[in-house]
Motif scaffolding. Structure first.
Motif, short mmCIF file in Angstrom:
data_model
loop_
_atom_site.label_atom_id
_atom_site.label_comp_id
_atom_site.label_asym_id
_atom_site.label_seq_id
_atom_site.Cartn_x
_atom_site.Cartn_y
_atom_site.Cartn_z
N LEU A 1 31.15 -39.05 -63.68
CA LEU A 1 32.49 -39.58 -63.44
C LEU A 1 33.22 -38.73 -62.41
N LEU A 2 33.16 -37.40 -62.56
CA LEU A 2 33.88 -36.54 -61.64
C LEU A 2 33.28 -36.60 -60.24
N SER A 3 31.97 -36.80 -60.16
CA SER A 3 31.32 -36.94 -58.85
C SER A 3 31.65 -38.28 -58.22
N VAL A 4 31.69 -39.33 -59.03
CA VAL A 4 32.07 -40.66 -58.53
C VAL A 4 33.48 -40.63 -57.95
N ARG A 5 34.35 -39.83 -58.55
CA ARG A 5 35.71 -39.73 -58.02
C ARG A 5 35.72 -39.27 -56.56
N LEU A 6 34.82 -38.37 -56.21
CA LEU A 6 34.76 -37.91 -54.82
C LEU A 6 34.45 -39.08 -53.89
N VAL A 7 33.60 -39.98 -54.35
CA VAL A 7 33.18 -41.12 -53.54
C VAL A 7 34.29 -42.16 -53.43
N VAL A 8 34.84 -42.58 -54.56
CA VAL A 8 35.78 -43.71 -54.53
C VAL A 8 37.17 -43.29 -54.08
N ASP A 9 37.60 -42.09 -54.39
CA ASP A 9 38.92 -41.63 -53.93
C ASP A 9 38.95 -41.58 -52.41
N THR A 10 37.96 -40.92 -51.81
CA THR A 10 37.89 -40.88 -50.35
C THR A 10 37.58 -42.26 -49.78
N GLY A 11 36.75 -43.03 -50.50
CA GLY A 11 36.40 -44.36 -50.02
C GLY A 11 37.62 -45.25 -49.86
N MET A 12 38.45 -45.30 -50.91
CA MET A 12 39.61 -46.20 -50.87
C MET A 12 40.74 -45.68 -49.99
N ASN A 13 40.91 -44.36 -49.93
CA ASN A 13 42.05 -43.80 -49.20
C ASN A 13 41.78 -43.47 -47.74
N ALA A 14 40.50 -43.34 -47.36
CA ALA A 14 40.21 -42.91 -46.00
C ALA A 14 39.13 -43.71 -45.30
N LEU A 15 38.20 -44.30 -46.04
CA LEU A 15 37.02 -44.89 -45.42
C LEU A 15 36.98 -46.41 -45.50
N GLY A 16 38.09 -47.02 -45.88
CA GLY A 16 38.18 -48.47 -45.82
C GLY A 16 37.55 -49.22 -46.97
N TRP A 17 37.24 -48.55 -48.06
CA TRP A 17 36.69 -49.24 -49.22
C TRP A 17 37.76 -50.11 -49.86
N SER A 18 37.37 -51.30 -50.29
CA SER A 18 38.27 -52.12 -51.10
C SER A 18 38.27 -51.60 -52.54
N ARG A 19 39.29 -52.00 -53.27
CA ARG A 19 39.33 -51.61 -54.69
C ARG A 19 38.16 -52.24 -55.42
N GLU A 20 37.78 -53.46 -55.07
CA GLU A 20 36.66 -54.13 -55.72
C GLU A 20 35.35 -53.38 -55.50
N LYS A 21 35.14 -52.88 -54.28
CA LYS A 21 33.93 -52.11 -54.00
C LYS A 21 33.92 -50.83 -54.82
N ALA A 22 35.07 -50.16 -54.89
CA ALA A 22 35.15 -48.93 -55.68
C ALA A 22 34.91 -49.20 -57.16
N MET A 23 35.48 -50.28 -57.68
CA MET A 23 35.30 -50.61 -59.09
C MET A 23 33.83 -50.92 -59.39
N GLN A 24 33.15 -51.60 -58.49
CA GLN A 24 31.74 -51.88 -58.71
C GLN A 24 30.92 -50.59 -58.69
N GLY B 1 30.00 -36.24 -52.74
CA GLY B 1 29.99 -37.07 -53.93
C GLY B 1 28.75 -37.93 -54.03
N LEU B 2 28.33 -38.51 -52.92
CA LEU B 2 27.12 -39.33 -52.92
C LEU B 2 25.89 -38.50 -53.32
N ARG B 3 25.81 -37.28 -52.81
CA ARG B 3 24.67 -36.41 -53.16
C ARG B 3 24.69 -36.06 -54.64
N GLU B 4 25.87 -35.76 -55.16
CA GLU B 4 25.97 -35.39 -56.57
C GLU B 4 25.63 -36.57 -57.48
#
Length: 562
Positions: A454-477, A267-270
């Protein structure tokens, strides 16, 4: 006695001479059994095929166990088949059946990590819309099913209580939404949509004495005490067993074995690639400001927004008419069903970020894209061309209608909808717009990139919040920085990924990348003999299937072509 022995001898001889059923015949028996099971349990299928609705679904863990047991029995029968004896389409049916019956077996251990009350995941709304709105019921049947619906709500209440006991409590940000959904169903019998115009005493009594009290009991679960115990953080991995469940959900949604870390990096690469392409579009458009200013311009300029709900549909229809002349260059077979765009029911718009595609049915033979017509000042239409390619032609309308209209596919395959395949094809269809000339205008091209982002960002924030310890605030930003979603949309989408249906949003981009990979492989393998119309027939001509099965299917088709 002699006559009896003679008859028995003849019977045994006849049985001995009768050939064993062919593997294809056994497969048909199994698929017919599986299909009948689906008909017995699925209200949408019962409505579609004019069958009576005998029961409201069961939401209990015991029922999930029952489904797992049934699936294990089907799996044992499939084990008796020699797949090498099957022809191409039967091999797909065999592989697809194995995949589908494994889901209730493998997912049973994660039953308590599925929410039955959040907007995207809950079966409550689906049952209401299917059984009490879409179906034609006489008063006696409606009253009977309403009483069952009360039992169904009580089962959900029991599930939520057990989830609490096991340490699964919904995050605080989700609770106002859940309360709003449940309380929205609690209406006086005279105005309740459960009645759907049925004024009978039996229906009114069932709503007043059974349904509403059950809903009130469910609403009472989400009390101040529940909220006090609710985590402020989001994401599946914060719960016991959540990290393992998320990895399973990734496989369930994509059929591929990718880790959250691999998907996150992809996701980050895309997102980075798309950012470079938007910079190229800025130069092409002759915009003199910075890339950040260009993004802000694309987000806010009035030309990209409709002035009314009706204008949204009108703009989408204009793009449909631009796509239509290009279709014959890319497809050799078209669906018979027609299509259009319509506004979503305003009562449903508040809980949904976007709209959705509804396939043709026996009672409504037109495929509709229902768009969200609320808050027009927040709904950027920059990506409307890509959206029409994705949702209607040649996206979901083509794949669903072709599948439904196929007389050669077994019944269960005509009603199979694999997320990564379905949404992957839709996104791949949107990418075809470049070859069709739909993105020659730099702003239309920018819209395509916005949707891809948008679809590429989903790869980043979905995995970020559910597996990599991202807060919702970080994902929203991150979503603010890399998408054109409004604050309202970011709020609902971030909860969709982290609470409602973790991993589901990964399927869109991963599915499209797999189809693009299959196309690239076919072009390399076939060289000058590659036919884009033939390739598209390989992808959508045999209906929906997991990506792993699709890849094998395309490889087999190429071998036959050679």
């Amino acid at each position: 006695m002699k006559k009896w022995l003679a008859a028995a001898t003849l019977l045994l001889a006849a049985c001995a001479s009768k050939p064993a059923p062919a593997d294809s015949d056994i497969l048909k028996q199994i698929s017919d059994q599986y299909w009948q099971h689906q008909l017995d349990r699925s209200i949408p299928l019962q409505i579609k095929f004019g069958l009576p609705i005998n029961h409201i679904p069961d939401a209990s863990y015991a029922d999930a166990q029952h489904e797992s047991t049934f699936s294990e029995a089907i799996l044992r029968r499939l084990d008796e088949i020699n797949i090498g004896h099957l022809k191409d389409e039967d091999r797909i049916s065999y592989s697809l059946l194995r995949w589908q019956v494994r889901q209730p077996i493998d997912s049973l251990r994660f039953f308590w990590l599925h929410s039955p009350v959040t907007p995207y995941a809950s079966p409550m709304g689906r049952v209401v819309n299917q059984a009490f709105t879409a179906a034609k019921l006489d008063p006696a049947d409606r009253a009977r099913l309403l009483i069952e619906y009360g039992r169904f709500i009580d089962q959900i209440t029991e599930v939520v209580h057990e989830q609490q006991r096991r340490g699964y409590v919904l995050p605080k940000p989700e609770l106002p939404i859940v309360r709003g959904v449940i309380n929205g169903y609690i209406q006086p019998a005279e105005t309740s949509f459960f009645a759907h115009g049925d004024p009978s005493t039996a229906t009114r009594d069932a709503i007043t004495n059974t349904v509403n009290p059950a809903l009130q009991r469910l609403a009472a679960v989400f009390s101040a005490d529940y909220e006090a115990a609710a985590p402020a953080t989001v994401g599946l991995s914060q719960y016991p067993g959540g990290a393992e469940a998320y990895r399973y959900f990734i496989h369930e949604e994509t059929s591929l074995d990718q880790t959250p870390e691999e998907i996150h990096a992809l996701g980050l690469r895309e997102v980075e690639r798309i950012g470079r392409e938007i910079e190229d579009v800025r130069k092409q458009a002759g915009y003199s400001g910075t890339l950040a200013e260009f993004r802000q311009f694309l987000k806010t300029d009035p030309r990209f927004f409709a002035k009314s709900s009706d204008e949204i549909g009108e703009r989408m229809t204009v793009y449909i008419h631009k796509i239509e002349p290009q279709i014959p260059r890319f497809f050799s077979r078209l669906p018979r069903a027609t299509y259009n765009v319509q506004r979503l029911n305003p009562a449903l718009e508040g809980g949904m970020t976007f709209g959705y595609y509804q396939p043709p049915t026996a009672t409504d033979p037109v495929g509709h894209y229902f768009y969200n017509g609320s808050k027009v000042s927040e709904r950027n239409l920059l990506f409307a061309p890509a959206l029409m390619l994705h949702e209607l032609i040649p996206g979901h309308h083509f794949q669903f209608s072709r599948m439904e209209e196929s007389e050669s596919l077994p019944a269960f395959r005509r009603e199979t909808f694999d997320t990564a395949y379905v949404e992957g094809w839709g996104e791949y269809a949107a990418s075809l717009g470049r070859e069709m000339g739909m993105y020659d205008d730099p702003y239309d091209h920018a819209g395509r990139l916005v949707m891809d982002s948008l679809l590429s960002v989903r790869l980043v924030v979905d995995t970020g919040m559910n597996a990599l310890g991202w807060s919702r605030e970080k994902a929203m930003q991150y979503m603010r920085d890399n998408t054109f979603l409004s604050e309202t949309e970011i709020a609902t989408e971030s909860l969709r990924y982290s609470v409602d249906i973790p991993a589901q949003a990964l399927a869109y981009k991963i599915g499209s990348l797999k189809i693009l990979e299959l196309r690239s492989n076919a072009q390399k393998a076939l060289g000058n003999t590659f036919d884009i119309r033939q390739f598209h027939e390989w992808i959508i001509g045999s209906g929906s299937m997991p990506l792993s099965i699709l890849e094998q299917h395309v490889n087999d088709a190429m071998m036959h072509r050679k």
